[in-house]
Motif scaffolding. Structure first.
Motif, PDB file in Angstrom:
ATOM      1  N   VAL A 102       0.864  -1.182   0.000  1.00 44.14           N
ATOM      2  CA  VAL A 102       0.000   0.000   0.000  1.00 44.14           C
ATOM      3  C   VAL A 102       0.898   1.229   0.000  1.00 44.14           C
ATOM      4  CG1 VAL A 102      -1.946   1.151   1.137  1.00 44.14           C
ATOM      5  CG2 VAL A 102      -1.615  -1.314   1.469  1.00 44.14           C
ATOM      6  N   SER A 103       0.701   2.122  -0.952  1.00 43.79           N
ATOM      7  CA  SER A 103       1.536   3.320  -1.015  1.00 43.79           C
ATOM      8  C   SER A 103       0.833   4.416  -1.807  1.00 43.79           C
ATOM      9  CB  SER A 103       2.873   2.982  -1.684  1.00 43.79           C
ATOM     10  OG  SER A 103       3.668   4.138  -1.815  1.00 43.79           O
ATOM     11  N   GLN A 104       0.803   5.599  -1.250  1.00 45.70           N
ATOM     12  CA  GLN A 104       0.264   6.744  -1.977  1.00 45.70           C
ATOM     13  C   GLN A 104       1.177   7.049  -3.159  1.00 45.70           C
ATOM     14  OE1 GLN A 104      -0.190  10.233  -3.725  1.00 45.70           O
ATOM     15  NE2 GLN A 104       1.475  10.342  -2.228  1.00 45.70           N
ATOM     16  N   SER A 105       2.451   7.278  -2.868  1.00 50.00           N
ATOM     17  CA  SER A 105       3.391   7.731  -3.907  1.00 50.00           C
ATOM     18  C   SER A 105       3.804   6.618  -4.861  1.00 50.00           C
ATOM     19  CB  SER A 105       4.653   8.295  -3.240  1.00 50.00           C
ATOM     20  OG  SER A 105       5.306   7.262  -2.504  1.00 50.00           O
ATOM     21  N   GLY A 106       3.857   5.382  -4.355  1.00 52.75           N
ATOM     22  CA  GLY A 106       4.394   4.283  -5.150  1.00 52.75           C
ATOM     23  C   GLY A 106       5.899   4.352  -5.299  1.00 52.75           C
ATOM     24  N   GLU A 107       6.545   5.212  -4.488  1.00 50.90           N
ATOM     25  CA  GLU A 107       7.997   5.384  -4.597  1.00 50.90           C
ATOM     26  C   GLU A 107       8.718   5.157  -3.268  1.00 50.90           C
ATOM     27  OE1 GLU A 107       9.275   5.733  -7.471  1.00 50.90           O
ATOM     28  OE2 GLU A 107       7.593   6.489  -8.671  1.00 50.90           O
ATOM     29  N   THR A 108       8.012   4.866  -2.223  1.00 54.85           N
ATOM     30  CA  THR A 108       8.633   4.718  -0.906  1.00 54.85           C
ATOM     31  C   THR A 108       9.689   3.607  -0.934  1.00 54.85           C
ATOM     32  OG1 THR A 108       6.631   5.526   0.122  1.00 54.85           O
ATOM     33  CG2 THR A 108       8.121   4.283   1.545  1.00 54.85           C
ATOM     34  N   ALA A 109      10.916   3.979  -0.568  1.00 54.21           N
ATOM     35  CA  ALA A 109      12.054   3.069  -0.756  1.00 54.21           C
ATOM     36  C   ALA A 109      11.851   1.715  -0.077  1.00 54.21           C
ATOM     37  CB  ALA A 109      13.332   3.733  -0.239  1.00 54.21           C
ATOM     38  N   ALA A 155       0.906  15.370   5.191  1.00 56.76           N
ATOM     39  CA  ALA A 155       0.124  14.416   5.986  1.00 56.76           C
ATOM     40  C   ALA A 155      -0.942  13.789   5.092  1.00 56.76           C
ATOM     41  CB  ALA A 155      -0.523  15.135   7.162  1.00 56.76           C
ATOM     42  N   SER A 156      -0.904  12.496   4.984  1.00 58.02           N
ATOM     43  CA  SER A 156      -1.826  11.792   4.089  1.00 58.02           C
ATOM     44  C   SER A 156      -3.238  11.770   4.673  1.00 58.02           C
ATOM     45  CB  SER A 156      -1.311  10.365   3.893  1.00 58.02           C
ATOM     46  OG  SER A 156      -2.107   9.707   2.941  1.00 58.02           O
ATOM     47  N   THR A 157      -4.206  12.171   3.877  1.00 55.09           N
ATOM     48  CA  THR A 157      -5.599  12.157   4.350  1.00 55.09           C
ATOM     49  C   THR A 157      -6.491  11.436   3.343  1.00 55.09           C
ATOM     50  OG1 THR A 157      -5.903  14.372   3.377  1.00 55.09           O
ATOM     51  CG2 THR A 157      -5.462  14.257   5.752  1.00 55.09           C
ATOM     52  N   LEU A 240      -0.600   9.535  14.881  1.00 47.10           N
ATOM     53  CA  LEU A 240       0.408   9.878  13.867  1.00 47.10           C
ATOM     54  C   LEU A 240       0.104  11.244  13.250  1.00 47.10           C
ATOM     55  CD1 LEU A 240       2.846   9.149  12.070  1.00 47.10           C
ATOM     56  CD2 LEU A 240       1.307   7.819  10.628  1.00 47.10           C
ATOM     57  N   LYS A 241      -1.167  11.458  12.875  1.00 45.21           N
ATOM     58  CA  LYS A 241      -1.553  12.748  12.278  1.00 45.21           C
ATOM     59  C   LYS A 241      -1.239  13.877  13.237  1.00 45.21           C
ATOM     60  CE  LYS A 241      -1.947  12.081   8.912  1.00 45.21           C
ATOM     61  NZ  LYS A 241      -2.065  10.921   8.048  1.00 45.21           N
ATOM     62  N   LEU A 242      -1.638  13.708  14.504  1.00 44.65           N
ATOM     63  CA  LEU A 242      -1.443  14.802  15.466  1.00 44.65           C
ATOM     64  C   LEU A 242       0.039  15.088  15.650  1.00 44.65           C
ATOM     65  CD1 LEU A 242      -3.018  16.738  17.382  1.00 44.65           C
ATOM     66  CD2 LEU A 242      -2.423  15.162  19.228  1.00 44.65           C
ATOM     67  N   LYS A 243       0.849  14.025  15.830  1.00 47.81           N
ATOM     68  CA  LYS A 243       2.263  14.313  16.109  1.00 47.81           C
ATOM     69  C   LYS A 243       2.960  14.902  14.910  1.00 47.81           C
ATOM     70  CE  LYS A 243       3.035   9.555  16.664  1.00 47.81           C
ATOM     71  NZ  LYS A 243       3.462   8.477  17.529  1.00 47.81           N
ATOM     72  N   GLU A 244       2.630  14.462  13.712  1.00 49.09           N
ATOM     73  CA  GLU A 244       3.415  14.963  12.577  1.00 49.09           C
ATOM     74  C   GLU A 244       3.111  16.409  12.226  1.00 49.09           C
ATOM     75  OE1 GLU A 244       2.992  12.881   8.811  1.00 49.09           O
ATOM     76  OE2 GLU A 244       0.912  12.457   9.218  1.00 49.09           O
ATOM     77  N   ILE A 245       1.900  16.890  12.493  1.00 48.01           N
ATOM     78  CA  ILE A 245       1.644  18.289  12.105  1.00 48.01           C
ATOM     79  C   ILE A 245       1.579  19.276  13.275  1.00 48.01           C
ATOM     80  CG2 ILE A 245       0.582  17.728   9.867  1.00 48.01           C
ATOM     81  CD1 ILE A 245      -2.146  18.256  11.124  1.00 48.01           C
TER      82      ILE A 245
HETATM   83  C1  F6R Z   1       1.672  10.280   7.209  1.00 52.82           C
HETATM   84  C2  F6R Z   1       2.301  10.016   5.942  1.00 52.82           C
HETATM   85  C3  F6R Z   1       3.369   8.981   5.856  1.00 52.82           C
HETATM   86  C4  F6R Z   1       3.198   8.125   4.603  1.00 52.82           C
HETATM   87  C5  F6R Z   1       4.361   7.144   4.442  1.00 52.82           C
HETATM   88  C6  F6R Z   1       4.180   6.220   3.248  1.00 52.82           C
HETATM   89  O1  F6R Z   1       0.678  11.236   7.115  1.00 52.82           O
HETATM   90  O2  F6R Z   1       1.949  10.617   4.959  1.00 52.82           O
HETATM   91  O3  F6R Z   1       3.400   8.190   7.003  1.00 52.82           O
HETATM   92  O4  F6R Z   1       1.985   7.442   4.711  1.00 52.82           O
HETATM   93  O5  F6R Z   1       5.568   7.873   4.271  1.00 52.82           O
HETATM   94  O6  F6R Z   1       4.122   6.919   2.054  1.00 52.82           O
HETATM   95  P1  F6R Z   1       3.530   6.251   0.763  1.00 52.82           P
HETATM   96  O7  F6R Z   1       2.093   5.992   0.992  1.00 52.82           O
HETATM   97  O8  F6R Z   1       3.774   7.249  -0.337  1.00 52.82           O
HETATM   98  O9  F6R Z   1       4.287   4.965   0.538  1.00 52.82           O
END
Ligand code: F6R
Length: 365
Positions: A102-109, A155-157, A240-245
């Motif tokens: 699962v990844s928003q960016s599809g690039e997370t190392a 912050a991912s929402t 996580l949301k609260l601490k990161e922002i």
């Molecule tokens: C938190 C946040 C990060 C990402 C994490 C994975 O709000 O955005 O914890 O969820 O860095 O990123 P993706 O989904 O791009 O792999």
């Protein structure tokens, strides 16, 4: 373009009814009341013995919520780990099983490295990604796209709730394939999913109440989030949301773990945010709330109409969500936890779209 919002994060929170609806339209046949996956699977859910999920951060927490769904709705054992651990722990994987990412960016190392490890171990690979041109999308056998649109806020929402939408659709498809869900069960779940965008809009109406509560929260040094079942990963997501922002220290705990340690922290200065929709374990969470209340802890309860009637507890505040099928509750309850973090950070004058030390896409480990 932020439209008429102060921050991208606010815009992206408010976009959720729309983008979750768009994602749903891609995965669900509304008239038939069935999940209709927009891709072919090179495996049959019926034959799977195990799913291994890996991801990072918020995407990991979406994966953790889906573990409850895959196990309950499809009776498939799910293993899940943060990708930075999975990639190095040399987990034994039987060829022909499913590895899910699962990844928003599809690039997370770390997630990408886990995907490559799983491929080398002859797993079927399926990635839930938001960026269709990403490296992970290119390298996965199956790409399940979230249609959240570009997410700018660090912050991912909206990516998170779209990930949940796709993962629940997959779990329902798996439940059908494995004969766990009848056609009526499936229709009931699909109807519950279809109702989510409207319920998210309803949940947004609590924003003013949450904005006022955020002023209280901004005074806290530490905040504890508690939940059971799928509300447990959501509690961790809230923290996580609260601490990161806002940079306020926060922890998410399984409510049942309270008495195994964190209860020692509770005093009149510590807000405790309890996420407790009215479900089969509601009473259990209420008894944990009583333990918090008995020690002077200040409770912010996120529940639904039925739950609010049943608690009979004095809380600092109760945020009343619409009543929803408990299966989809974590998707709808994402709204108040996101708004709470957002307004707390804004009230404290923090840069919510670009929090310190964080990058939107973590392409180095
Ligand atoms: C938190 C946040 C990060 C990402 C994490 C994975 O709000 O955005 O914890 O969820 O860095 O990123 P993706 O989904 O791009 O792999």
């Amino acid at each position: 373009d932020k439209g008429n919002h102060r921050h991208f994060m606010a815009k992206e929170i408010h976009e959720q009814p729309e983008v979750v609806g768009r994602t749903l339209a891609h995965y669900v046949n509304f008239t038939a009341g069935q999940v209709a996956l927009p891709f072919e699977l090179p495996f049959d859910f019926k034959n799977l013995k195990r799913i291994s999920i890996s991801a990072c951060g918020t995407a990991y927490l979406a994966g953790l919520i889906s573990k409850y769904w895959f196990e309950r709705l499809a009776r498939i054992p799910v293993e899940i780990d943060v990708a930075s651990e999975f990639r190095y722990r040399e987990a034994p994987l039987e060829p022909g099983e499913l590895a899910l990412f699962v990844s928003q960016s599809g690039e997370t190392a770390d997630t990408l490295a886990s995907l490559r490890y799983a491929s080398s171990e002859k797993q079927h690979t399926l990635s839930v990604v938001n960026v269709p041109t990403s490296t992970m999308a290119r390298e996965s056998a199956v790409v399940a796209q979230t249609l959240a649109g570009v997410e700018v806020g660090v912050a991912s929402t909206k990516a998170f709730t779209c990930q949940l939408t796709v993962l629940l659709s997959l779990a329902i498809a798996a439940g059908r394939a494995r004969g766990v869900l009848s056609a009526e069960d499936e229709k009931e779940l699909v109807d519950a999913l279809i109702a989510v965008p409207g319920q998210m809009s309803e949940a947004m109406k609590r924003e003013h109440q949450i904005e006022i509560l955020a002023r209280e929260l901004s005074k806290a040094k530490d905040v504890l989030y508690l939940g059971r079942g799928t509300s447990y990963p959501l509690a961790m997501e809230g923290a996580l949301k609260l601490k990161e922002i806002s940079y306020i220290h926060a922890e998410g705990y399984a409510a049942g773990e309270l008495k195994h340690g964190p209860i020692a922290l509770i005093d009149e200065t510590m807000p405790v945010i309890v996420i407790a929709p009215y479900d089969n374990i509601f009473e259990k969470t209420v008894s944990n709330m009583q333990e918090v209340a008995a020690r002077g802890g200040r409770i912010i309860l996120i529940t639904d109409e039925k739950g609010a009637l049943e608690t009979g507890l004095d809380t600092m505040a109760t945020i009343v969500m619409p009543s929803v099928n408990p299966v989809v509750a974590p998707i709808v309850n994402s709204i108040p936890i996101q708004l709470l973090a957002y307004h707390t950070a804004v009230f404290m004058g923090k840069d919510v779209d670009q929090p310190r030390n964080l990058a939107k896409s973590v392409t180095v480990e």
